[in-house]
Structure formats: C-alpha cells, structure tokens
Motif scaffolding. Sequence first.
Motif, PDB file in Angstrom:
ATOM      1  N   UNK A   1       0.819  -1.203   0.000  1.00 47.20           N
ATOM      2  CA  UNK A   1       0.000   0.000   0.000  1.00 47.20           C
ATOM      3  C   UNK A   1       0.860   1.264   0.000  1.00 47.20           C
ATOM      4  N   UNK A   2       1.993   1.207   0.681  1.00 45.71           N
ATOM      5  CA  UNK A   2       2.892   2.355   0.676  1.00 45.71           C
ATOM      6  C   UNK A   2       3.472   2.591  -0.718  1.00 45.71           C
ATOM      7  N   UNK A   3       3.803   1.488  -1.406  1.00 42.94           N
ATOM      8  CA  UNK A   3       4.309   1.601  -2.770  1.00 42.94           C
ATOM      9  C   UNK A   3       3.241   2.204  -3.676  1.00 42.94           C
ATOM     10  N   UNK A   4       2.000   1.710  -3.528  1.00 47.67           N
ATOM     11  CA  UNK A   4       0.900   2.204  -4.358  1.00 47.67           C
ATOM     12  C   UNK A   4       0.637   3.684  -4.074  1.00 47.67           C
ATOM     13  N   UNK A   5       0.646   4.055  -2.803  1.00 51.57           N
ATOM     14  CA  UNK A   5       0.421   5.454  -2.427  1.00 51.57           C
ATOM     15  C   UNK A   5       1.487   6.368  -3.028  1.00 51.57           C
ATOM     16  N   UNK A   6       2.737   5.906  -2.986  1.00 51.25           N
ATOM     17  CA  UNK A   6       3.833   6.712  -3.522  1.00 51.25           C
ATOM     18  C   UNK A   6       3.729   6.855  -5.035  1.00 51.25           C
ATOM     19  N   UNK A   7       3.319   5.775  -5.710  1.00 50.43           N
ATOM     20  CA  UNK A   7       3.176   5.845  -7.170  1.00 50.43           C
ATOM     21  C   UNK A   7       2.055   6.798  -7.570  1.00 50.43           C
ATOM     22  N   UNK A   8       0.966   6.796  -6.799  1.00 51.19           N
ATOM     23  CA  UNK A   8      -0.128   7.732  -7.067  1.00 51.19           C
ATOM     24  C   UNK A   8       0.361   9.167  -6.907  1.00 51.19           C
ATOM     25  N   UNK A   9       1.120   9.425  -5.812  1.00 50.56           N
ATOM     26  CA  UNK A   9       1.620  10.780  -5.569  1.00 50.56           C
ATOM     27  C   UNK A   9       2.565  11.224  -6.679  1.00 50.56           C
ATOM     28  N   UNK A  10       3.486  10.345  -7.088  1.00 52.87           N
ATOM     29  CA  UNK A  10       4.446  10.717  -8.128  1.00 52.87           C
ATOM     30  C   UNK A  10       3.752  10.954  -9.463  1.00 52.87           C
ATOM     31  N   UNK A  11       2.731  10.151  -9.763  1.00 53.32           N
ATOM     32  CA  UNK A  11       1.986  10.352 -11.014  1.00 53.32           C
ATOM     33  C   UNK A  11       1.310  11.719 -11.019  1.00 53.32           C
ATOM     34  N   UNK A  12       0.768  12.105  -9.882  1.00 52.26           N
ATOM     35  CA  UNK A  12       0.136  13.422  -9.782  1.00 52.26           C
ATOM     36  C   UNK A  12       1.165  14.537  -9.891  1.00 52.26           C
ATOM     37  N   UNK A  13       2.319  14.331  -9.277  1.00 52.75           N
ATOM     38  CA  UNK A  13       3.358  15.364  -9.303  1.00 52.75           C
ATOM     39  C   UNK A  13       3.850  15.625 -10.717  1.00 52.75           C
ATOM     40  N   UNK A  14       4.161  14.562 -11.458  1.00 51.62           N
ATOM     41  CA  UNK A  14       4.766  14.771 -12.773  1.00 51.62           C
ATOM     42  C   UNK A  14       3.754  15.217 -13.821  1.00 51.62           C
ATOM     43  N   UNK A  15       2.451  15.078 -13.514  1.00 56.48           N
ATOM     44  CA  UNK A  15       1.419  15.564 -14.453  1.00 56.48           C
ATOM     45  C   UNK A  15       0.775  16.844 -13.943  1.00 56.48           C
ATOM     46  N   UNK A  16       1.411  17.425 -12.894  1.00 54.79           N
ATOM     47  CA  UNK A  16       0.895  18.657 -12.304  1.00 54.79           C
ATOM     48  C   UNK A  16      -0.576  18.506 -11.889  1.00 54.79           C
ATOM     49  N   UNK A  17      -0.870  17.361 -11.298  1.00 57.18           N
ATOM     50  CA  UNK A  17      -2.178  17.020 -10.737  1.00 57.18           C
ATOM     51  C   UNK A  17      -3.302  16.975 -11.773  1.00 57.18           C
ATOM     52  N   UNK A  18      -2.941  16.623 -12.998  1.00 53.89           N
ATOM     53  CA  UNK A  18      -3.941  16.337 -14.025  1.00 53.89           C
ATOM     54  C   UNK A  18      -4.347  14.878 -13.845  1.00 53.89           C
ATOM     55  N   UNK A  19      -5.546  14.643 -13.315  1.00 56.21           N
ATOM     56  CA  UNK A  19      -5.946  13.285 -12.915  1.00 56.21           C
ATOM     57  C   UNK A  19      -6.017  12.329 -14.100  1.00 56.21           C
ATOM     58  N   UNK A  20      -6.477  12.801 -15.236  1.00 57.71           N
ATOM     59  CA  UNK A  20      -6.585  11.926 -16.419  1.00 57.71           C
ATOM     60  C   UNK A  20      -5.209  11.465 -16.882  1.00 57.71           C
ATOM     61  N   UNK A  21      -4.250  12.421 -16.965  1.00 56.12           N
ATOM     62  CA  UNK A  21      -2.903  12.070 -17.391  1.00 56.12           C
ATOM     63  C   UNK A  21      -2.215  11.177 -16.367  1.00 56.12           C
ATOM     64  N   UNK A  22      -2.448  11.461 -15.078  1.00 55.98           N
ATOM     65  CA  UNK A  22      -1.836  10.656 -14.023  1.00 55.98           C
ATOM     66  C   UNK A  22      -2.356   9.222 -14.066  1.00 55.98           C
ATOM     67  N   UNK A  23      -3.652   9.071 -14.327  1.00 58.88           N
ATOM     68  CA  UNK A  23      -4.228   7.730 -14.417  1.00 58.88           C
ATOM     69  C   UNK A  23      -3.607   6.944 -15.561  1.00 58.88           C
ATOM     70  N   UNK A  24      -3.403   7.622 -16.704  1.00 62.22           N
ATOM     71  CA  UNK A  24      -2.778   6.957 -17.850  1.00 62.22           C
ATOM     72  C   UNK A  24      -1.354   6.523 -17.536  1.00 62.22           C
ATOM     73  N   UNK A  25      -0.622   7.337 -16.733  1.00 64.33           N
ATOM     74  CA  UNK A  25       0.746   6.979 -16.367  1.00 64.33           C
ATOM     75  C   UNK A  25       0.796   5.623 -15.662  1.00 64.33           C
ATOM     76  N   UNK A  26      -0.273   5.302 -14.923  1.00 62.79           N
ATOM     77  CA  UNK A  26      -0.306   4.049 -14.163  1.00 62.79           C
ATOM     78  C   UNK A  26      -1.212   3.004 -14.815  1.00 62.79           C
ATOM     79  N   UNK A  27      -1.658   3.301 -16.056  1.00 59.45           N
ATOM     80  CA  UNK A  27      -2.504   2.366 -16.807  1.00 59.45           C
ATOM     81  C   UNK A  27      -3.787   2.035 -16.041  1.00 59.45           C
ATOM     82  N   UNK A  28      -4.372   3.070 -15.422  1.00 61.11           N
ATOM     83  CA  UNK A  28      -5.608   2.909 -14.666  1.00 61.11           C
ATOM     84  C   UNK A  28      -6.724   3.712 -15.323  1.00 61.11           C
ATOM     85  N   UNK A  29      -7.962   3.257 -15.144  1.00 61.71           N
ATOM     86  CA  UNK A  29      -9.094   4.058 -15.545  1.00 61.71           C
ATOM     87  C   UNK A  29      -9.257   5.216 -14.588  1.00 61.71           C
TER      88      UNK A  29
END
Length: 456
Positions: A413-441
Amino acid sequence: MKRNKILVVDDEHLIRWSLEQNLKKQGFEVFTAGTGEDALRLAREEQPDLVLLDIQLPGISGIEVLEKIKDQDDETIVIMVTAHGGLETAVNAMRLGAYDYVSKPFNLDELSIIIRKALETSDLRREVARLRSETKRTAPNIIGNSRHMQYLLEVLDKVAKSEASTVLVQGESGTGKELVAKWVHYSSSRAEKPFIAINCAAVPATLLESELFGHEKGAFTDAKATKKGLFELADGGTVFLDEIGDMEMGMQAKLLRFLEDRSFRRIGGSRVFTVDVRIISATNKDLQRSIEEKSFRNDLYYRLQVIPIFLPALRERREDIIPLANHFIEGYNKDFNKKIQGIAAMAERVMLDYSWPGNVRELKNVIERAIILGNDETLLLEHLPLEIVAKASPKVGAPMSSFRLPPEGIDIEEVEKELIRQALDITEWNQSKAAKKLNLGIDAFRYRMKKFGYLK
C-alpha cells in the motif's frame, strides 16, 4: 563580464576626481581614498585588482600602505604615484612589491596604458596559477568491475603510458568521455602539464579558431590584446576536444593542418609556433555516417582515430550500475551531510531493470535527487523517479518472473500510495494524465486518490 576594480589613493581631491572620472569612462569600477587608513579599509572591503597609490600621504605613508596591502593579498597590483624627484623612494617601493611607478604630473593616456598592461599581466599570472593547480590533480576514479570496464582500463593504461599524441573517444552521451580523457592525462607523463577542455559545439565557429590558436592584437575588430590559444597554453599537456563531430568543415581543415606537425600561427600573426600537445577528441556521433553525409572530413577522421576508444553504454554493463550508484551515494552523503548507507532490494531491482538512456550521467542525477529528497538511512523505491519505476516495471499482463520479492518484504500500500503521488506530481495534478501513467481508468485512479487522502 566582471569589471576590474581600481582603488585610487591620493590626498589631493582634484587628482582623485580626475582619475575617477577618466577610469570610469574606460569601464573600470573605481573607489577613492584620501588617507592611508581609508585606503587600507577599502582594500579589505572591496579587494581591488589594482591600486594607484600616492607615496606622500598624511598619517600612514604610501610605503606603509603598500606593505600592508601586500600582506593582505600579494596578488594585488600596486602602481605608486610619486612627485618629481622621488625616484629613490619609488625604486624602494618596487623592491617591496609595487608593480610600477609614475611621476606627477602624469599623462592620463600613458597611465591608462600602464594600468591595462598591469591588469593583463595579472590575468596571465592567475591563468598560470590556475593551470598549475590543475596539474596537481590525480587521475579520477573510473568505477566498474564488468568485463567491458576491465578491458577499457587496460587499454587506457597502455594509452597513458604511450607517446600516442592523438586519441579518439566515442560513446553515447553521458558515458564519461571527459572522465576518460582526464584519466589518460593524469596517468601519463604529461600529468604535471595542463589539461584543457573545450566543447566544440558550444563555441561559435567564428570564435573557435581564436580559442584554439589565439590571435594577435588588432587581428579583428574586438582583438584589443594578444591572446594565446589553448594549444599554446597546453604545451606539454593535453587538449580535450569534446563534441568534435559538430566542428564546422572549414575549422576541420585547419585542425587537420595543425595535427600534421603541431604547428600553427595565431590569427593575424606571421610567427609559427610549434607545440607538444596530446589531442584527445570525443564524440557521440557516428563519424563514418557523418563522412557519408559530407559533414565530416574523411582524412581528419583517420588522423584523429590513431588510438580509438569506445565507451560502452551503461545498459551494456549492468553489473556496474549498483557499484556506481553506491559511489555516488558516498559522494553526495558528504556534499549534503546525509547518512544513506545503501540501496533497498526493490530499488536495486528497478535500477538494474531500467535501460538508462542517459547512461552514467542520468544515474548520477537520479542518485543526487534521491539523496536530496530522501530522509531514510536506505535509498528506497519511493526515492526513484516514477518514470524510471514505470519503465523498469513490466507492463500489465506481462510475465512477472523477472521480479523477486525482497526477503524483508514490502508494504504494497505504501508503494501504491507513492506511485499515485508521483503520477500526480509529474502531471501537475492532471488526474486523467496521471491515471494513464499508471494504466488505470479514471474511476479506479480517483478511488485510490480518496483511499490515500489525496482527494476529499
């Protein structure tokens, strides 16, 4: 450009004012003092490059001021100003370290010539001191236990001990071509002489010839003084020509001519200089393809590659990744006062699986970032950039056989939480782009954001 500082010391206000106005027009930064006490204070505070110092001063004499200034900084240039008939005192001042002296009344044009000559001499002294300090360096560390690197070190050792005067280092960007050039220089009999590097791609073609060969005063519009080129300054040592593949064709012809017998003329000069320098060139380009494309001379290529050295990419020597990373951790621990002792197993696995397109330079930058941002005693997976973790990890549906759970286990869960945070950081909190980074809907991604407190 840094302006030279000049301190004018004279008890006559009119002389101080006249000199100040004249020198400021010439582009100098000027300070004035009417007493020896004020002169010493300004010398401490402003650290002038040159002092115009009157011998006859109220209170502390000019000679005493000279001695104290030289005690503070022996590199400061002092030109004494003496009244008519004070020749003996002026000569004494020269013995104490004054650069020169002028007699009152003086001609401002002649004084300007003396000042500029003195500053040029000072610049030359500093350059010589810099080059001498450079020669005190030892060969840099080349880290690597892989078969590639062991073979490379054997080759470099032979090159360093040889009289080979022309070496060509080829490899991708970030593989350490300048490091290899320095290793060869500082492991050779030339180590006590200068090592001078220049990036051929960073210097405009019109200036590169002047940088390499120098020029005479008046050779072109901005040539206000004679300048020695790098080949002349590095006589007996090594010149490193980085990005040689980007050198303009006309300059290639001039370099080829120089390589034939190490002789050249400064721009605008007639005197022929002959120097003894080892030329180490480097490029990340395929020079044979450049020859086919008519952007690189065939004859220069064969002249440069008398001793060819090929640096392998980091992905071709993966067994060196962790030793290199530990080497960088040790260095950055000192730089940033950290105490990271090693790398967690999962982070190691990701680093070994990643292709490192930026090679050693990219690895070094990643470690620097991890050391700055991390507060743990171990470099963890969460300290690595998300793009590296994502590219090193298998795609959804791909076999997981290349990954192994570390013996100490992980908090998924810590790994998953960190990946979510990093995806948001590198996409400047664009949720759609961040979701694509992790191959999630988007719904699955928003669910995880709420789960970990990133979304209310």
